[in-house]
Structure formats: structure tokens, C-alpha cells
Motif scaffolding. Sequence first.
Motif, short mmCIF file in Angstrom:
data_model
loop_
_atom_site.label_atom_id
_atom_site.label_comp_id
_atom_site.label_asym_id
_atom_site.label_seq_id
_atom_site.Cartn_x
_atom_site.Cartn_y
_atom_site.Cartn_z
N ASN A 56 -24.45 -9.21 -7.16
CA ASN A 56 -24.03 -10.53 -7.64
C ASN A 56 -23.37 -10.44 -9.02
O ASN A 56 -24.08 -10.27 -10.02
CB ASN A 56 -25.28 -11.43 -7.71
N ARG A 87 -22.33 -12.55 -11.02
CA ARG A 87 -22.68 -13.59 -11.99
C ARG A 87 -23.99 -13.31 -12.73
O ARG A 87 -24.31 -14.03 -13.68
CB ARG A 87 -22.76 -14.95 -11.31
N VAL A 147 -18.96 -15.46 -1.02
CA VAL A 147 -20.02 -16.13 -1.79
C VAL A 147 -19.41 -17.04 -2.86
O VAL A 147 -19.88 -18.16 -3.08
CB VAL A 147 -20.96 -15.07 -2.42
N TYR A 148 -18.37 -16.56 -3.52
CA TYR A 148 -17.72 -17.34 -4.58
C TYR A 148 -16.24 -17.50 -4.26
O TYR A 148 -15.39 -16.78 -4.81
CB TYR A 148 -17.89 -16.64 -5.94
N THR A 184 -28.44 -19.20 -9.23
CA THR A 184 -27.29 -19.66 -8.46
C THR A 184 -27.20 -18.89 -7.15
O THR A 184 -27.07 -19.48 -6.07
CB THR A 184 -26.00 -19.51 -9.29
N VAL A 185 -27.28 -17.57 -7.22
CA VAL A 185 -27.11 -16.79 -5.98
C VAL A 185 -28.31 -16.95 -5.06
O VAL A 185 -28.16 -17.00 -3.84
CB VAL A 185 -26.78 -15.31 -6.27
N LYS A 216 -27.90 -20.17 -3.25
CA LYS A 216 -26.87 -20.02 -2.21
C LYS A 216 -27.43 -19.23 -1.02
O LYS A 216 -27.23 -19.63 0.13
CB LYS A 216 -25.62 -19.34 -2.79
#
Length: 309
Positions: free
Chosen positions: A58, A60, A98-99, A132-133, A136
Motif C-alpha cells: 500500500n 499510502r 485500489v486507487y 484507508t486501505v 477499502k
Amino acid sequence: MRIVRTTAELREHVRDVRASGGTVGLVPTMGALHAGHVSLIDAAVGRTSNTVVSLFVNPRQFGDASDLSAYPRTEEDDAARAQAAGADVLFAPDVDEVYPDGYASEVRVSGPLTERLEGAHRGPEHFHGVTTVVTKLLNMVAPDVAFFGAKDAQQVLVVRRLVRDLDLPVEIVALPTVREADGLALSSRNVRLSADDRARAVAIPRAIEAVVAALAGGEDDAAALLRVAAGPLADAGLAPEYVAIVDPATLAPRTTVDAPSLLALAVPVGPVRLIDNALLSPVTSDAPVPALSGAGWSDHRVPPTPEKG
Ligand code: AMP
């Protein structure tokens, strides 16, 4: 085991599982799977009828671009390990899945849980990337149970708070840290240690063991216990980023270990930053086991790897 790259395909799979009355377990990982990850997959396989292992590095949650680019990526081996452990699906989406273009949302847990310890040193943004991940992934997979390692104790607290605050319909299970025979906690980052640094890294579990022994010997002053922890690290030439004894529910520093407490440390070893922790139980305490403990918090060691040669 199926390898799935898109949320649409994953949802189809989960819909089929549910239609036949099955339950779903999620084990979120960033890959480079080791026996610690496998212990989470084992637990998922034991608890639910269908296990999804996610593999997503991830971006982020990495403050440091060089840490992100150095992160080991070994998808083929990971797929073999996940399959051998009994996973049904390896969910390995691309970053764009994912993003996607124009992605603009974030989920945050605010306050001390994300500002203390790792938050104070890596910045709370690290945990904002994690929450956040994780949100999700929980939305993509919609698991009944999600499995996390006590190795990342603060992450467990943050994820539990996220799930409680947002009423996410999932049970969070925390599992004990899996260690090498010499006590070093397994980590995907350990592969980046030179032989010399690997030998020095054992000072981290030695420091934890020294604190546990001093506590068992009657020392309950946190400052004194932190001095005990400093010894093995200094002897190995290691300068910790932090060593802390905190309340395991709030992460507030403790002055006395008169109730269950979390010993947490972050120690750079050569190019690698390692974290570890242990739950400290005072000899005299009969206080209820705090928020961190799940299905046991005691450690679990893997047998030594045979020498190659
Ligand atoms: P990572 O791939 O490092 O993001 O870790 C994925 C999950 O595995 C997280 O819930 C970690 O806490 C857990 N984990 C990592 N190392 C260990 C370990 N040595 N023992 C148990 N769980 C671990």
C-alpha cells in the motif's frame, strides 16, 4: 487457489461463497509471506469456510519512498505459500485498481492512538494510509472475520477503533507474534538485514526478555525497566528510535507497571527499521486482560531454519 486482480471478480467469488452458506476470512498482507503471515492464514482457515489473502503493498502507508521501493515483492512465492496454507483466493490488485485515477478519499482514526509511538515517529499519516486501505479491503472483501498480527500492536488497536467507530460488520482477531528460534520477530523486512545486522538484531528480543525478567524479579518502575531494555541494545551498538512502556488501551506512557502494559520498541538496524513489542503482566495483577489481547498474546517460535551448505 484462485488469483484475483479485480474487485468485481472478488465480489463475485464472495457472493458465491455466501450463496452456499459459507463464511469469509480476510488476511491482509503486503506480501513477502513468512511463517507469521502463515499463522494468520492457518487461523482464518480454521475459523471460516473461505479464506481470502490480500497481497497489496500500500503506497499510502509509506512515508519514505525508498522504503516503498525497497519493499520485497515475491508474488510467485507468496501464491505458493498462501495456497499451501489453505487459502482459497489470493487477492492481488494493481495500485490502479485500489486507487483509480482521481482517487481523493481517506479514512482516519484521529488522536492519541495514531499520534503516539509509530505515529510520533513515522507520522500519523502512516496510520491514515493503513486505515484507508483496511477500510477499502474490508469493503471489497466483506469478510466475517479479519486477522491481524500482534507484532503490529498499535495497528491492531487502530483497526479495532476504526471498526468500532464506523460500525464495520467484521470481527477483528489478533494473533501472537511468530519469532525465529533466537527470538527475532519474523518480518518481511528481515531479508534486507546483512548477516552482521541480523546477528545484532537479536538484541531486540534480548531487551524484551530482560524487561520481562526484571519485572518478574519485582522491578515495576517503568523508567528503571526502560534502562534495563537499553542495555542489550547499547551492547549491540543499536540506538532505538523509541522504547516505551504504555497503557495497552490508550498508549499513554506508564510510570509504574502495576497493570498490564505494552512494551513497544522501534530500532533501526542497518538500513532496516524493526519494531517489536510484548505485553507485560505485573506479577501481582489480576486486572482483566486489556483491549490488545485476542486469541492469546504469548509468542510462538518457529523451529530454526537448517543451515544451508
Ligand atoms: P505485513 O505484510 O507486514 O503488512 O503484515 C501482514 C499481517 O501479518 C499484519 O497483520 C502483521 O501484523 C502480521 N505479521 C507480520 N509479522 C508477523 C509475525 N512475526 N507474527 C505474526 N503476525 C505477523
